[in-house]
Write a protein that holds these residues in place. Structure first.
Motif, PDB file in Angstrom:
ATOM      1  N   ILE A  27       0.850  -1.201   0.000  1.00  0.00           N
ATOM      2  CA  ILE A  27       0.000   0.000   0.000  1.00  0.00           C
ATOM      3  C   ILE A  27       0.879   1.242   0.000  1.00  0.00           C
ATOM      4  CG2 ILE A  27      -1.568   1.380   1.416  1.00  0.00           C
ATOM      5  CD1 ILE A  27      -2.928  -1.089   2.296  1.00  0.00           C
ATOM      6  N   GLY A  28       1.873   1.232   0.871  1.00  0.00           N
ATOM      7  CA  GLY A  28       2.761   2.387   0.960  1.00  0.00           C
ATOM      8  C   GLY A  28       3.445   2.668  -0.360  1.00  0.00           C
ATOM      9  N   LEU A  31       1.066   4.031  -3.043  1.00  0.00           N
ATOM     10  CA  LEU A  31       0.738   5.439  -2.778  1.00  0.00           C
ATOM     11  C   LEU A  31       1.902   6.328  -3.181  1.00  0.00           C
ATOM     12  CD1 LEU A  31      -1.041   5.152   0.656  1.00  0.00           C
ATOM     13  CD2 LEU A  31      -2.056   5.973  -1.458  1.00  0.00           C
ATOM     14  N   PHE A  32       3.108   5.843  -2.885  1.00  0.00           N
ATOM     15  CA  PHE A  32       4.275   6.643  -3.250  1.00  0.00           C
ATOM     16  C   PHE A  32       4.360   6.801  -4.764  1.00  0.00           C
ATOM     17  CE2 PHE A  32       8.833   6.879  -4.352  1.00  0.00           C
ATOM     18  CZ  PHE A  32       9.065   8.133  -3.833  1.00  0.00           C
ATOM     19  N   LEU A  34       1.920   6.809  -6.746  1.00  0.00           N
ATOM     20  CA  LEU A  34       0.874   7.766  -7.104  1.00  0.00           C
ATOM     21  C   LEU A  34       1.393   9.198  -6.953  1.00  0.00           C
ATOM     22  CD1 LEU A  34      -2.070   7.673  -7.923  1.00  0.00           C
ATOM     23  CD2 LEU A  34      -2.697   7.818  -5.529  1.00  0.00           C
TER      24      LEU A  34
END
Ligand SMILES: [Cu+2]
Lengths: 215, 539
Positions: A27-28, A31-32, A34
């Motif tokens: 997830i991290g 998101l990064f 993104l």
């Protein structure tokens, strides 16, 4: 708090399972990625606006980019994405040596990309096709030719910085692999590095046609 | 691990290294708190100096140039170094894992790295002050910002770094909320503060990179003159405004959404009642986060953007009012027939309801194109955003600070002084800024160190208000610092609240809880859970 057995060394104290830790990392990382897309998004937006304003200029100026070198670099980066993926696959199968060689190949290809980019840049510097007020070249028809080169250097430059960051990370993964930090059970950092590297590759796949192949 | 010992996160490790190298979210939260208090002090003193200069129309203490630098610094420091990190990075860091029943955030090392980025960004901002300071206003509009002699590059680098600090905090919180909830805590069993932080984090992750690239372009424009914002070189200065507000409008929701989350917690706890419209409040946070990306053009009605664009932005701006309104009605409905106890956090929450409503409604006026053209760049705007940012976010931050203070330190402040200070802040705030609404409506433009004689009375009024405000904060500083060392000790749950952070000790142990947490009741099930906490920790 956690029972001593069943809490492997790679599992941080605040996670209860390897699964949970891996999912969090994923997830991290997504998101990064993104945020990276949005960082470039501002520049893509500037590109779109100025290309709409000065369509002829973009058409004329792009012919000063070397399509052959650009295409070579595209192939180089796509191949490096393949070797990166193979490195991850090898670790999934517990094949440490194959991981090492694939990471080395990825590094080599990334280095090749930068060398080619350097050749392109130095040629333009030589001609005075520089961004903004340093622009001195006179061969492009149409007003404000420096705008094209400003955007070209900003976007490929920012991409180049990302290639360098990727090489540092891949080098770090290489080191950790040789130190036996990874196994078929735990290879999340290599996988995350791979995700990042694919994004760097993907951004170039957009940059190449937008600058080199203006029809 | 043993329970009920005297060790906690504050005293388990000692020495400055144990703080600067900590990966404990609670300690990082406290370090953020120290940072933001410092910059609130700096920004606040700048504000007082500005109000001093504005006490009379004459030149009182500074030149016009100096004045420009002062209001720029006041704005930039308050926004980037105080408000944006205040609730998420300081209070959120401390409380979020506790509220989820987790041992830490998902990425503790990244969390510490965010704090260091904050410090490095702050150092750049401070460096810009000693190297001449920027005089552009906190918005850094081109072409002025690329031609002024002020020190723009240093502060822009600072803003870039602070942006990444904020992005990493947001990313960390999203992963934490997704993956580290205690068993049984489904999405709709999460406390509403967590929903607020979640919506905030989404905006942090999606909007801040655009600010990052914008300031990079600004720096390049200034240093190598790339020309894309310079009309003389075929560029477009309005493009800068679009980029800037694409971040900075959502950023106002980065500031207010976590504040709204705090208000939900405080009002439910001190009304001792199930929150009214839980899902409506949760969804409206996401609704605000989504809408916030579609309204940036309302800052640019007079920039020369097309009339059609202005009308669409205006229309969408009215829409953002709806989810905010939903929240306000739900909070009021929660209080209705509740067992309200007017403790200090609740006093701040009620202040928030009043001040934020004024700030929000005047925002609707400004969203109307015709009204905005009249009020643009006047004190009306200044008053409006102070009512939302200070009357909203800062007051909510203070509500949260007083709410969780006993959890942070295991001790509580003196109630009487806290009430006195709260009232002074409420009164001082209104005296300072209500007068600015009137001045603005009468045409007093912002960002001038002097003004026509006829505004003297209202400006004087505003300056006196700022002194009351300052005195209120001074009292707060004293009683809060005093309470850390001498305050009355409290138990785990002094407010009989039902969210999970109150099940940890006060102050919590390093790993937060003395058992593995499982959700036993919803965060607002006051009607289901009877007052089983009364025997321990009652004030
Ligand atoms: Cu706005």
């Amino acid at each position: 708090m956690s029972n001593a057995e069943g809490h492997p060394t790679h599992l941080a104290h605040h996670f209860s399972t390897t699964e949970q830790q891996k999912d969090s990392a994923k997830i991290g990382m997504w998101l990064f990625l993104l945020t990276e897309v949005l960082l470039f998004g501002g520049l893509f937006c500037a590109y779109a606006i100025f290309r709409a304003w000065y369509p002829d200029l973009f058409h004329n100026a792009h012919s000063f980019l070397d399509t052959g070198l650009g295409a070579t670099n595209t192939v180089v980066l796509i191949t490096s994405s393949l070797t990166m993926a193979l490195a991850i696959r090898a670790m999934q199968l517990g094949n440490k040596n194959a991981t090492i060689w694939n990471l080395v190949a990825t590094l080599g290809l990334a280095g090749t990309f930068l060398v080619i980019k350097y050749i392109e840049y130095s040629h333009k510097f030589h001609l005075g096709q520089l961004p903004g007020k340093y622009y001195t070249f006179t061969g492009v028809e149409g007003g404000n030719p420096h705008i094209f080169f400003s955007i070209y250097f900003m976007m490929t430059g920012l991409h180049g910085i990302h290639v360098i960051a990727g090489m540092i990370t891949i080098g770090w993964m290489l080191y950790r692999t040789t130190k036996n930090h990874f196994s078929a059970e735990y290879y999340t950092p290599i996988e995350m590095t791979g995700l990042y590297w694919h994004l760097v590759d993907l951004i170039w796949i957009f940059l190449f046609p937008l600058f080199y192949l203006i029809g | 691990m043993s329970t009920a010992t005297a060790t906690n996160y504050l005293n388990e490790a000692k020495g400055w290294k144990s703080w600067l190298l900590t990966q404990d979210h609670k300690r990082i939260g406290i370090m953020y708190l120290a940072g933001i208090f410092f910059f609130f002090l700096v920004g606040g003193l700048l504000a007082l100096i500005i109000r001093w200069e504005l006490f009379t129309p004459a030149k009182d203490i500074m030149e016009a140039d100096t004045y420009n630098r002062f209001f720029t610094l006041h704005g930039a420091i308050m926004i980037f170094l105080f408000i944006i990190p205040s609730i998420p990075a300081a209070l959120g860091n401390f409380v979020l894992p506790l509220m989820l029943g987790a041992k830490d955030v998902a990425f503790p090392r990244l969390n510490l790295a965010s704090w260091y980025l904050y410090v490095i960004g702050a150092l750049f901002a401070l460096y810009s002050i000693i190297s001449g300071a920027a005089d552009t206003g906190w918005t850094f509009y081109t072409p002025y910002s690329t031609s002024t002699s002020g020190s723009v590059v240093a502060i822009a680098v600072g803003v870039f770094i602070l942006g990444f600090s904020s992005i990493f905090t947001g990313l960390n919180f999203i992963a934490t909320i997704h993956k580290l909830r205690a068993p049984g805590m489904t999405w709709f069993k999460m406390p509403l503060f967590v929903w607020g932080l979640y919506a905030t984090a989404i905006i942090q992750v999606l909007a801040t990179p655009v600010l990052g690239i914008t300031v990079v372009l600004l720096i390049l424009e200034r240093m190598v003159h790339i020309g894309i914002f310079d009309p003389a070189m075929g560029g477009d200065p309005v493009l800068f405004q679009h980029f800037f507000w694409f971040y900075s409008h959502p950023a106002v929701y980065i500031m207010i959404l976590p504040g709204m989350g705090i208000i939900s917690e405080v009002i439910a706890t001190f009304s001792h009642k199930r929150i009214f419209g839980y899902k409506a409040i949760a969804y409206s946070s996401l609704g605000i986060a989504f809408m916030s990306f579609l309204v940036w053009g309302h800052h640019m009605f007079v920039s020369g953007q097309s009339e059609l664009a202005s009308l669409i932005f205006s229309f969408l701006t009215f829409f953002v009012g709806i989810p905010s309104g939903i929240k306000v009605f739900n909070w009021v409905a929660t209080m209705y027939k509740g067992q309200i106890s007017l403790k200090v956090p609740m006093l701040y929450a009620i202040s928030f309801l009043i001040l934020f409503s004024i700030g929000g409604l005047t925002g609707i006026f400004l969203g109307a194109v015709s009204v905005d053209v009249h009020l643009h760049d006047t004190y009306f705007i200044v008053a409006h955003f102070h009512y939302t940012m200070m009357g909203g976010t800062v007051i909510a931050f203070l509500a949260g600070l007083h709410f969780w203070w006993p959890k942070l330190w295991g001790r509580i402040y003196n109630e009487t002084w806290a009430v006195v200070s709260c009232l002074m802040i409420f009164i001082g705030f209104n005296v300072t800024f209500l007068s600015q609404f009137i001045m603005g409506a009468q045409g007093m433009p912002r960002r001038y160190y002097t003004y026509p004689e006829e505004f003297q009375r209202l400006h004087g009024f505003s300056s006196v208000g700022s002194l009351i405000l300052g005195a209120g904060f001074l009292i707060m500083t004293i009683y809060l610092l005093h309470s850390i060392f001498r305050g009355k000790k409290v138990g785990r749950n002094p407010w009989q609240s039902l969210t999970m952070e109150w099940e940890a000790e006060s102050p919590p142990i390093t790993h937060n809880f003395d058992k593995d947490m499982v959700l036993e009741h919803g965060p607002y099930d006051y009607d289901i859970v009877d007052a089983k906490y009364t025997e321990e920790g009652t004030l």
